[in-house]
Design a protein around this motif. Structure first.
Motif, short mmCIF file in Angstrom:
data_model
loop_
_atom_site.label_atom_id
_atom_site.label_comp_id
_atom_site.label_asym_id
_atom_site.label_seq_id
_atom_site.Cartn_x
_atom_site.Cartn_y
_atom_site.Cartn_z
N LEU A 18 0.86 -1.28 -0.16
CA LEU A 18 0.01 -0.01 -0.17
C LEU A 18 0.88 1.11 0.03
CD1 LEU A 18 -2.62 -1.21 2.55
CD2 LEU A 18 -2.80 -1.20 0.42
N LEU A 19 0.53 2.04 -1.00
CA LEU A 19 1.54 3.28 -1.14
C LEU A 19 0.62 4.56 -1.12
CD1 LEU A 19 4.69 3.50 -1.70
CD2 LEU A 19 4.03 3.04 -4.15
N PRO A 20 0.91 5.35 -0.09
CA PRO A 20 -0.07 6.65 -0.21
C PRO A 20 0.81 7.62 -0.61
CG PRO A 20 0.76 6.37 2.18
CD PRO A 20 1.26 5.20 1.14
N ALA A 21 -0.33 8.42 -1.77
CA ALA A 21 -0.09 9.90 -2.10
C ALA A 21 -0.48 10.88 -1.02
CB ALA A 21 -0.77 10.07 -3.24
N THR A 22 0.87 11.41 -0.33
CA THR A 22 0.51 11.85 0.79
C THR A 22 0.09 13.30 0.74
OG1 THR A 22 2.87 12.53 0.95
CG2 THR A 22 2.48 10.56 1.88
N THR A 23 -0.29 13.74 1.94
CA THR A 23 -0.84 15.29 2.05
C THR A 23 0.54 16.30 1.89
OG1 THR A 23 -2.39 14.55 3.71
CG2 THR A 23 -1.75 16.88 3.71
N ALA A 24 1.61 15.95 2.22
CA ALA A 24 2.90 16.71 1.76
C ALA A 24 2.99 16.79 0.38
CB ALA A 24 4.04 16.15 2.74
N LEU A 25 2.85 15.57 -0.36
CA LEU A 25 2.92 15.66 -1.74
C LEU A 25 2.05 16.68 -2.43
CD1 LEU A 25 4.65 14.37 -3.95
CD2 LEU A 25 2.96 12.50 -4.28
N GLY B 22 1.23 11.55 -7.94
CA GLY B 22 1.75 10.07 -7.15
C GLY B 22 0.72 9.09 -7.40
N ILE B 23 -0.34 9.16 -7.65
CA ILE B 23 -1.48 8.04 -8.26
C ILE B 23 -0.71 7.44 -9.46
CG2 ILE B 23 -3.63 7.19 -8.95
CD1 ILE B 23 -3.38 7.45 -5.73
N LEU B 24 -0.25 8.40 -10.35
CA LEU B 24 0.01 7.93 -11.70
C LEU B 24 1.49 7.38 -11.68
CD1 LEU B 24 -1.50 11.08 -13.72
CD2 LEU B 24 -2.33 8.65 -13.58
N ALA B 25 2.13 7.66 -10.48
CA ALA B 25 3.60 6.91 -10.28
C ALA B 25 3.44 5.68 -9.53
CB ALA B 25 4.24 7.86 -9.48
N GLY B 26 2.26 5.34 -9.17
CA GLY B 26 2.09 3.97 -8.54
C GLY B 26 1.63 3.83 -7.31
N ALA B 27 1.12 4.83 -6.75
CA ALA B 27 0.48 5.12 -5.23
C ALA B 27 -0.89 4.45 -5.41
CB ALA B 27 0.53 6.50 -4.88
N ASN B 28 -1.51 4.12 -4.43
CA ASN B 28 -2.92 3.64 -4.30
C ASN B 28 -3.48 3.71 -3.24
OD1 ASN B 28 -1.33 1.88 -2.65
ND2 ASN B 28 -2.55 -0.04 -3.41
N VAL B 29 -3.08 4.86 -2.16
CA VAL B 29 -4.00 5.14 -1.08
C VAL B 29 -3.70 6.77 -1.04
CG1 VAL B 29 -3.95 5.34 1.30
CG2 VAL B 29 -3.25 3.06 0.12
N TYR C 188 -8.81 7.12 -11.69
CA TYR C 188 -8.95 6.04 -10.46
C TYR C 188 -10.18 6.40 -9.83
CZ TYR C 188 -4.42 4.56 -12.04
OH TYR C 188 -3.26 4.28 -12.96
N HIS C 189 -10.56 5.46 -8.77
CA HIS C 189 -11.74 5.39 -8.42
C HIS C 189 -11.68 5.25 -6.77
CE1 HIS C 189 -13.12 4.91 -12.31
NE2 HIS C 189 -12.51 3.79 -12.39
N VAL C 190 -12.10 6.10 -5.84
CA VAL C 190 -12.06 5.80 -4.40
C VAL C 190 -13.14 4.68 -3.98
CG1 VAL C 190 -12.73 6.88 -2.14
CG2 VAL C 190 -11.13 8.12 -3.83
#
Ligand code: SAM
Ligand code: FES
Length: 347
Positions: free
Chosen positions: A267-274, A285-292, A335-337
């Motif tokens: 599991l790889l979050p795209a974080t608030t800091a990003l 981040g999602i397009l780089a492979g993140a999923n959370v 992508y879909h939540v």
């Protein structure tokens, strides 16, 4: 030849320290695009186009620690301190459940007021009220028995970034009372108890070298956590790193892609800091492979006080706004939540 290294990482999930250094130092925009294509493919194989959400409840900003980079460090006398009551925390969960959250993340400073029995009581109430939800704790370093008690009370997951693997680098970021090894040992304890664990580090932390990052990648491989949270370091005006440059979007995205290839099911979050260093940071981040993604569920009144770094986003929004905003942002990139506990496939 660096493309070959990316292929090797994709096919074997393993690189040597030297290879990590070459792959990080030798990155180019073209290489990054090649990496992201591969990372997306791997991500879609395991998780489709789903994005998991976690409701983040920042329940206290009191902290006994003095990490040099952190805006809520003990010696920041300008921080306006707060703690939520148990009722306020449960209210956040109630609102979050209605919004479709099935994971609650209780994060805070290391606050002595929240003793293990008090925390266990809160955890067990959340567990009783919303038995279909996962409970994640992120409250720093504790003894094995304390982690065990909280696990027995119903906590499923624990987030504890290792921050940096290298002891010398760790000491440049923390006072002498804290050590990299102790923090790593906490992670091994948590894992042995049966928690799903998340670890990670800040990208572009002061004094960070490529060798440090290579060590971080090797440590992630060895620990094999369920989740990896990385985000750019961002300076906070009331810390000694106020004048240090923030970590970059570019390197953070690149490392997200690399982590996706090294630990395909993590599991790889795209974080608030990003999202703070770039308006479209989380989408990228999602397009780089993140999923959370982790929308904020804290009461709006306290959000501006949980200021780990300057210009943090989402501090003025209601929880519903934040959730909807992120859902739309994910849709905008295809992508879909989903409404799901979102357990890790990396077991
Ligand atoms: N006290 C808990 C702990 O130590 O894990 C949880 C709260 S701590 C503030 C959560 C994370 O915030 C840290 O692991 C750190 O990586 C991140 N953080 C702190 N200051 C930051 C900064 N200036 N920029 C980016 N991230 C920061
Ligand atoms: Fe919080 Fe957009 S994600 S307002």
């Amino acid at each position: 030849d660096l493309k070959e290294l990316i292929n090797k990482l994709r096919d074997t999930q393993t690189l040597s320290k030297n290879e990590w250094i070459r792959l990080i130092d030798g990155r180019t925009p073209e290489l990054a695009d090649y990496l992201f294509e591969n990372a997306r493919e791997v991500r879609i194989t395991h998780y489709g186009h789903n994005v998991y959400v976690r409701g983040l409840i920042e329940f206290t900003n009191y902290c006994r620690n003095d990490c040099y980079y952190c805006g809520i460090r003990k010696s920041n006398l300008n921080a306006h301190r707060y703690r939520l009551t148990k009722e306020e925390i449960l209210d956040c969960c109630r609102i979050g459940y209605e919004l479709g959250f099935r994971t609650f993340v209780l994060q805070g400073g290391e606050d002595g007021w929240f003793t293990v029995p008090r925390l266990a009581d809160i955890v067990s109430d959340i567990h009783k009220n919303w038995p279909d939800c996962a409970i994640t704790l992120s409250v720093g370093e504790m003894e094995h028995d304390a982690y065990q008690t909280l696990f027995d009370a119903g906590a499923d997951r624990y987030l504890l970034r290792h921050e940096t693997y290298d002891e010398a680098h760790y000491r440049m970021l923390h006072p002498a009372s804290l050590s990299a090894l102790h923090r790593q040992n906490c992670l091994w304890d948590l894992k042995s108890i049966g928690y799903q664990i998340g670890t990670g580090f800040m990208v572009g932390a002061p004094f960070q070298t490529t060798e440090n990052l290579a060590d971080d990648m090797l440590f992630l491989k060895e620990l094999n956590p369920h989740m990896v949270g990385i985000g750019p370091f961002i300076p906070h005006h009331d810390t000694q790193f106020a004048e240090e440059p923030a970590g970059t979007l570019e390197l953070t995205l690149y490392l997200l892609g690399l982590i996706r290839l090294m630990l395909p099911k993590v599991l790889l979050p795209a974080t608030t800091a990003l999202g703070t260093i770039s308006p479209t940071g989380r989408e990228q981040g999602i397009l780089a492979g993140a999923n959370v993604v982790m929308p904020n569920l804290s009461p709006t009144e306290v959000r501006k006080d949980y200021l780990l770094y300057d210009n943090k986003i989402c501090t003025g929004d209601e929880s519903a706004q934040c959730k909807n905003c992120l859902a739309q942002r994910m849709e905008s990139v295809g992508y879909h939540v989903v409404v799901d506990r979102g357990d890790s496939l990396n077991k």
